[in-house]
Scaffold this motif. Structure first.
Motif, PDB file in Angstrom:
ATOM      1  N   ALA A 505       0.776  -1.349  -0.081  1.00 43.00           N
ATOM      2  CA  ALA A 505      -0.150  -0.011   0.004  1.00 43.00           C
ATOM      3  C   ALA A 505       1.098   1.460   0.035  1.00 43.00           C
ATOM      4  N   PRO A 506       0.444   2.216  -0.496  1.00 44.51           N
ATOM      5  CA  PRO A 506       1.141   3.547  -0.415  1.00 44.51           C
ATOM      6  C   PRO A 506       1.413   4.222   1.001  1.00 44.51           C
ATOM      7  N   ALA A 539      -0.987  16.716   1.162  1.00 42.98           N
ATOM      8  CA  ALA A 539      -0.457  15.160   1.771  1.00 42.98           C
ATOM      9  C   ALA A 539       0.879  15.037   1.319  1.00 42.98           C
ATOM     10  N   GLU A 540       1.478  14.738   2.153  1.00 42.41           N
ATOM     11  CA  GLU A 540       3.143  14.035   1.645  1.00 42.41           C
ATOM     12  C   GLU A 540       2.906  12.465   1.735  1.00 42.41           C
ATOM     13  N   ALA A 541       3.111  11.955   0.398  1.00 37.34           N
ATOM     14  CA  ALA A 541       2.875  10.593   0.266  1.00 37.34           C
ATOM     15  C   ALA A 541       3.850   9.871  -0.748  1.00 37.34           C
ATOM     16  N   TYR A 542       3.863   8.533  -0.893  1.00 39.98           N
ATOM     17  CA  TYR A 542       4.507   8.082  -1.955  1.00 39.98           C
ATOM     18  C   TYR A 542       4.028   6.301  -2.051  1.00 39.98           C
ATOM     19  N   ASP A 543       4.476   5.964  -3.098  1.00 37.04           N
ATOM     20  CA  ASP A 543       4.034   4.344  -3.420  1.00 37.04           C
ATOM     21  C   ASP A 543       5.373   3.736  -3.451  1.00 37.04           C
ATOM     22  N   ARG A 544       5.352   2.367  -3.143  1.00 38.11           N
ATOM     23  CA  ARG A 544       6.262   1.243  -3.512  1.00 38.11           C
ATOM     24  C   ARG A 544       5.626   0.247  -4.004  1.00 38.11           C
ATOM     25  N   MET A 545       6.716  -0.547  -4.601  1.00 36.47           N
ATOM     26  CA  MET A 545       6.295  -1.866  -5.500  1.00 36.47           C
ATOM     27  C   MET A 545       7.203  -3.043  -5.005  1.00 36.47           C
ATOM     28  N   ASP A 546       6.309  -4.241  -5.292  1.00 33.09           N
ATOM     29  CA  ASP A 546       7.273  -5.536  -4.739  1.00 33.09           C
ATOM     30  C   ASP A 546       8.385  -5.541  -5.734  1.00 33.09           C
ATOM     31  N   GLY A 547       9.382  -5.809  -4.851  1.00 30.85           N
ATOM     32  CA  GLY A 547      10.798  -6.234  -5.429  1.00 30.85           C
ATOM     33  C   GLY A 547      11.613  -5.063  -5.342  1.00 30.85           C
ATOM     34  N   ASN A 548      11.114  -3.712  -5.185  1.00 31.34           N
ATOM     35  CA  ASN A 548      11.909  -2.374  -5.438  1.00 31.34           C
ATOM     36  C   ASN A 548      12.830  -2.411  -4.116  1.00 31.34           C
ATOM     37  N   PRO A 549      13.957  -1.715  -4.225  1.00 34.06           N
ATOM     38  CA  PRO A 549      14.749  -1.327  -3.273  1.00 34.06           C
ATOM     39  C   PRO A 549      13.799  -0.667  -2.322  1.00 34.06           C
ATOM     40  N   ASP A 550      14.098  -0.693  -0.909  1.00 31.20           N
ATOM     41  CA  ASP A 550      13.372   0.082   0.122  1.00 31.20           C
ATOM     42  C   ASP A 550      13.518   1.532   0.005  1.00 31.20           C
ATOM     43  N   ARG A 551      14.493   2.060  -0.690  1.00 31.38           N
ATOM     44  CA  ARG A 551      14.662   3.427  -0.795  1.00 31.38           C
ATOM     45  C   ARG A 551      13.844   4.072  -1.735  1.00 31.38           C
ATOM     46  N   ARG A 552      13.400   3.140  -2.604  1.00 34.26           N
ATOM     47  CA  ARG A 552      12.651   3.726  -3.708  1.00 34.26           C
ATOM     48  C   ARG A 552      11.168   4.139  -3.430  1.00 34.26           C
TER      49      ARG A 552
END
Length: 659
Positions: A505-506, A539-552
């Protein structure tokens, strides 16, 4: 930027020697049904309009009501068209490297060049060779002039032979030893041959002896309206001559005009890309390729990347396109990868191996400081990480249609633009050490020291999914752009990438509220805050994706807000105010991202979204959350952030509405 034409009446020219009103109304003449693939060349004959279609490899015939029927087929990326005195049509059949004639029945034959064989030799028309010819024009004496675009020459067909009239190698020079850079559109004007010298950004005039001089272009580019010598062009392609020898020039997405007692260049329309009918000064086009003027003074326009034919006339003869009609033309369903015959793949080998998505559609590029000097833009593609020097490959089959599809040679933004996909940050046609693939579709220019200085990929070049485009430069990723130029769409919508997944989840880090420019404290120490009137929501927010580095940290697909009553029931559905399925207008960046937002080549990002504003595609509204009409009492403001895969994050702010 909107360019407003001033002082048009001062040109003092009627049409056809009459006192007719200068044409200022733009409507879509043909193609509203989506029948065209890529209208390019255009010509008028006996009251009918003829248009070449580079994508569908055919010629259309259009009547005065705008109805199009197929006239000729069996071509290979046809470009400019013209008529011989006997009524036969001449076609620059770019993809086959030939010049063809078409009779009244639509039957075509090769009159010069050899199908599928590129070259530059003169001689008998059955033995001469061309390399991607784009332009043709016919003189009063029946001579056929050819813009042999990727040989950078002007050729003449007469008495069954082909000879070079002017030009030699890619470059710029006037005089007897003239040079051109990708010449395209041709027109006969006052006994001279005019050439749209696309790569040089000039309109050139060729004398009968082959000597060349520059009519206009090459100026400083500071004004859209200027003298001939001061004028600048971006990439002119089409030229048409009006009844009073006035000139119309297709300069990418602008219609330029040359005329008046003291000739000047004028830009007639809004310079922004788009599809908008109405008043000429407000109208928008998207890669104009062909122009034709009929005996009534109407200007017909092959609006290539809009896939329609437009007309400029004194009084509109048909209703303008509605926004809904325009949207169907701009964003056709055909873009979906699921409709493509090839299996889904990544732009590397192995084709089904998942790669790190390093940047998503709609992210800010640059930093918002709030100063007028900010250089900001939306990220218009999907960044797919790879290794330096790794081979980048096409994800679907396409053929090149833009005569200048490759750009930014030997820079970090080197690219090629296919009709539906673009690939950026690639050394086109060459390896990491600079050696070329040896693929004849990549035409390299070399300076006197042997150094590569340019690459071109001719119009009509065909590529299959999986074929090599080049290798990754130091940016270490393919920037993949989906959608037709000017109508970019989210590649995660447009394409199916194998084995991609996102179960994360974002993240919404912080929520900021302000009223009248004063920030409201939302610290957890306060059990409930008081709000009233108009509220600005960030809103300060971001997304992540499976397999991406944690910093992404990636940009989001959509954000919105919702009011929840004191009893826990929603007052309404989530209002998704910021959406990134279509690329927003360029000037909307400060309305999406608040001060201190930033992202760029370093990979360090911070996205502070202005959720109370409304931005989606062409819709751009500065907005607030209006609380003045809701009842007093306890409420919750819920902020929602979603990614393309349906994962949702929310953050609640409890507040109370008081009198």
């Amino acid at each position: 930027m909107t360019i407003v034409l001033l002082g048009l009446a001062a040109l003092g020219c009627g049409i056809g020697g009459q006192s007719a009103k200068f044409p200022t109304a733009v409507t879509t003449f043909a193609g509203r049904d989506g029948a065209f693939g890529e209208p390019f060349g255009i010509a008028v004959r006996d009251g009918d309009l003829y248009v070449s279609d580079g994508e569908k490899d055919c010629i259309w015939k259009i009547d005065q009501q705008g109805k199009a029927v197929g006239f000729a087929s069996g071509l290979n990326t046809p470009s400019q068209i013209a008529f011989l005195p006997d009524g036969s049509m001449i076609v620059a059949d770019t993809g086959s490297n030939t010049i063809r004639s078409i009779d009244s029945s639509g039957a075509n034959k090769v009159i010069a060049g050899i199908i599928g064989e590129a070259g530059d030799n003169d001689g008998a028309s059955t033995e001469a060779r061309f390399r991607g010819p784009v332009g043709v024009a016919v003189g009063k004496d029946g001579r056929i002039f050819v813009a042999d675009s990727y040989n950078d020459r002007i050729r003449v067909i007469e008495n069954g032979t082909v000879r070079t009239l002017s030009g030699s190698t890619q470059g710029f020079a006037d005089g007897a030893a003239a040079q051109f850079d990708t010449p395209t559109g041709l027109a006969i004007w006052k006994g001279l041959l005019l050439v749209a010298d696309t790569g040089n950004g000039r309109i050139r005039a060729v004398e009968n002896d082959g000597s060349v001089w520059t009519l206009t272009g090459g100026g400083d580019g500071r004004s859209a309206n200027s003298t001939l010598s001061a004028a600048s062009f971006y990439r002119p392609v089409g030229i048409a001559v009006g009844p009073n020898d006035e000139l119309f020039v297709a300069d990418r997405s602008t219609l330029r005009y040359v005329g008046g007692a003291v000739p000047r260049i004028r830009t007639l329309n809004d310079a922004s890309r788009g599809l908008r009918d109405g008043k000429l000064t407000n109208s928008r086009f998207n890669r104009i390729s062909g122009l034709a003027v009929d005996e009534k003074g109407r200007v017909f326009i092959a609006d290539s990347d809009n896939r329609v034919v437009r007309v400029v006339e004194a009084t509109a003869s048909r209703p303008p396109l509605s926004p809904e009609e325009a949207a169907k033309i701009q964003f056709p369903a055909e873009m979906s990868q699921e409709r493509a015959p090839e299996l889904p793949r990544w732009p590397y080998d192995p084709p089904d191996q998942k790669r790190d998505i390093a940047g998503t559609f709609g992210e800010i590029r640059g930093k918002v400081t709030g100063e007028p000097t900010d250089i900001l833009h939306f990220h218009n593609g999907l960044d797919i990480a790879g290794g330096y020097g790794e081979t980048a490959r096409l994800v679907r089959s396409e053929k090149v249609l833009d005569p200048a599809a490759a750009d930014n040679f030997d820079t970090l933004r080197e690219l090629v633009r296919m009709p539906q996909l673009g690939y950026i940050h690639i050394r086109l046609g060459r390896n990491a050490n600079g050696t070329t693939f040896g693929d004849p579709r990549f035409l390299f220019s070399i300076d006197t020291t042997g150094k590569l200085i340019d690459v071109r990929i001719p119009r009509g070049s065909r590529f299959s999914a999986g074929e090599a485009l080049g290798t990754l430069n130091p940016m270490n990723h393919v920037h993949l752009v989906a959608g037709r130029s000017g109508y970019e769409m989210n590649a995660l919508d447009a394409l199916v990438l194998p084995n991609v997944s996102d179960s994360i989840a974002p993240v919404i880090d912080n929520v900021h509220l302000s009223i009248g420019g004063q920030e409201i404290e939302t610290n957890a120490r306060l059990s409930r805050i008081q709000l009233a009137g108009n509220v600005r929501l960030l809103a300060e927010a971001y997304d992540r994706m499976d397999g991406n580095p944690d910093r992404r940290k990636l940009g989001l697909y959509k954000l919105g807000w919702q009011l929840i009553k004191g009893d826990g029931t929603p007052a309404a559905d989530v209002d998704w105010t910021l959406k990134f399925d279509r690329l927003p207008q360029p000037d909307a960046v400060p309305l999406v991202y608040a001060k201190d937002s930033y992202s760029g080549a370093t990979g360090i990002t911070r996205f502070i979204y202005i959720v109370s504003n409304r931005v989606s595609g062409d819709l751009v509204q500065e907005n607030v959350i209006d609380l003045k009409d809701i009842e007093q009492g306890k409420w919750t403001l819920r902020v929602s952030a979603a990614d393309r895969f349906g994962n949702l994050a929310t953050k609640d702010i409890s507040f109370e509405v008081t009198e």
